[in-house]
Design an enzyme around this catalytic site. Structure first.
Site, PDB file in Angstrom:
ATOM      1  N   HIS A  20    -103.900  29.498  65.665  1.00  0.00           N
ATOM      2  CA  HIS A  20    -105.258  29.615  66.179  1.00  0.00           C
ATOM      3  C   HIS A  20    -106.218  29.709  65.007  1.00  0.00           C
ATOM      4  O   HIS A  20    -105.818  29.837  63.858  1.00  0.00           O
ATOM      5  CB  HIS A  20    -105.399  30.849  67.077  1.00  0.00           C
ATOM      6  CG  HIS A  20    -105.160  32.134  66.349  1.00  0.00           C
ATOM      7  ND1 HIS A  20    -103.905  32.540  65.961  1.00  0.00           N
ATOM      8  CD2 HIS A  20    -106.009  33.106  65.924  1.00  0.00           C
ATOM      9  CE1 HIS A  20    -103.990  33.706  65.347  1.00  0.00           C
ATOM     10  NE2 HIS A  20    -105.250  34.071  65.289  1.00  0.00           N
ATOM     11  N   ALA A  21    -107.492  29.655  65.318  1.00  0.00           N
ATOM     12  CA  ALA A  21    -108.553  29.865  64.332  1.00  0.00           C
ATOM     13  C   ALA A  21    -109.694  30.576  65.046  1.00  0.00           C
ATOM     14  O   ALA A  21    -109.596  30.912  66.236  1.00  0.00           O
ATOM     15  CB  ALA A  21    -109.020  28.531  63.748  1.00  0.00           C
TER      16      ALA A  21
END
Length: 276
Positions: A68-69
């Site tokens: 994820h970011a």
């Protein structure tokens, strides 16, 4: 809040995918987010950059990477993807490599997906469910495991045998609550505050529930930048080894957790924190 089956459509599941390295593994997860309309291609690059800048902290349990970011314009809607690898790959994690499962998350904000993260954390903490997910023959079978009769349960300490859990409860019962009036705070920290820290928060809250300490200790999931500002409010910070190095000395104990889904490991760390 969105449930797990709301965020992970069948089209976002790929099984037995062949990749050469961790970058390709993340690209596979990111590609499914693009295909299902959750993100643009830019988000895949942001997920890879997250590892390059913060290290492999997103490998939160043996064999499992949660890619994820941060929320960004590249996220079109909150969604997830699921990539089971044909052959595991190394992310560079000291204890949880090699990785055979990469789950991708794109979050519009820090709140909409918390219920789904809690459900997934509980599922992956159960060895039988983890094995069923690994053995699933196709996407339909995998989604059936995720959405089955036990899919939304709120189990406590799946990793422990009944005898171990009973002993744990007896020991916790002997530990005095921190105070009937005081409320302590523990921070769970990751690079972005929207993914892996929520996994760890869920596991810690399960342990606190089992101890009967939920009224006395609150848990907040946050990112590295916010954690430094909030450290003075906390009695301890729980995080990965990589993020602990990033935080450095911030005036409160920083406890390293190797497996974010392990109730017994978090239990031991909580006992060490409170000397019980």
């Amino acid at each position: 809040m969105a449930a797990l089956n709301d965020l992970l459509p069948k089209a976002a599941v790929r099984l037995d995918v062949r990749v050469a390295d961790w970058q390709e593994a993340i690209r596979a997860a990111g590609g499914l987010l693009v295909e299902t309309g959750a993100t643009t291609d830019d988000y895949t690059a942001e997920m890879i950059r997250n590892v390059e800048e913060n290290g492999p902290y997103l490998v939160i349990a043996p064999g499992f990477a949660f890619a994820h970011a941060r929320p960004s314009p590249a996220v079109l809607r909150t969604g997830m993807s699921w990539v089971r690898l044909d052959q595991p790959v190394e992310f560079g994690h000291e204890s949880n490599d090699p990785v055979h499962l990469v789950v991708g998350l794109a979050a519009e904000d820090s709140g909409a997906h918390t219920a789904a993260m809690a459900a997934l954390a509980q599922l992956l903490a159960d060895p039988a469910t983890t094995q069923a997910l690994q053995d699933a023959a196709d996407a339909e079978a995998l989604l059936a495991v995720l959405a089955g009769p036990d899919g939304g349960r709120d189990d406590r300490g799946q990793e422990e045998t009944a005898g171990e859990q009973a002993g744990d409860e007896r020991r916790a019962g002997n530990a005095q609550p921190v105070s009937e009036k005081a409320v302590h705070k523990i921070l769970t920290v990751c690079g972005n505050g929207v993914g892996t820290s929520l996994f760890l928060k869920n596991t810690l809250e399960q342990v606190l529930d089992r101890w009967g300490w939920s009224r006395h200790v609150t848990v907040e999931a946050t990112d590295t930048i916010s954690a430094k500002g909030k450290a003075s409010e906390a009695v301890a910070i729980l995080t990965s080894r990589e993020i602990a190095r990033t935080l450095g000395e911030i005036g409160v104990p920083v406890k390293v957790v190797e497996d974010f889904t392990s109730g017994p490991e978090v239990d031991r760390i909580l006992r060490d924190t409170y000397d019980v």
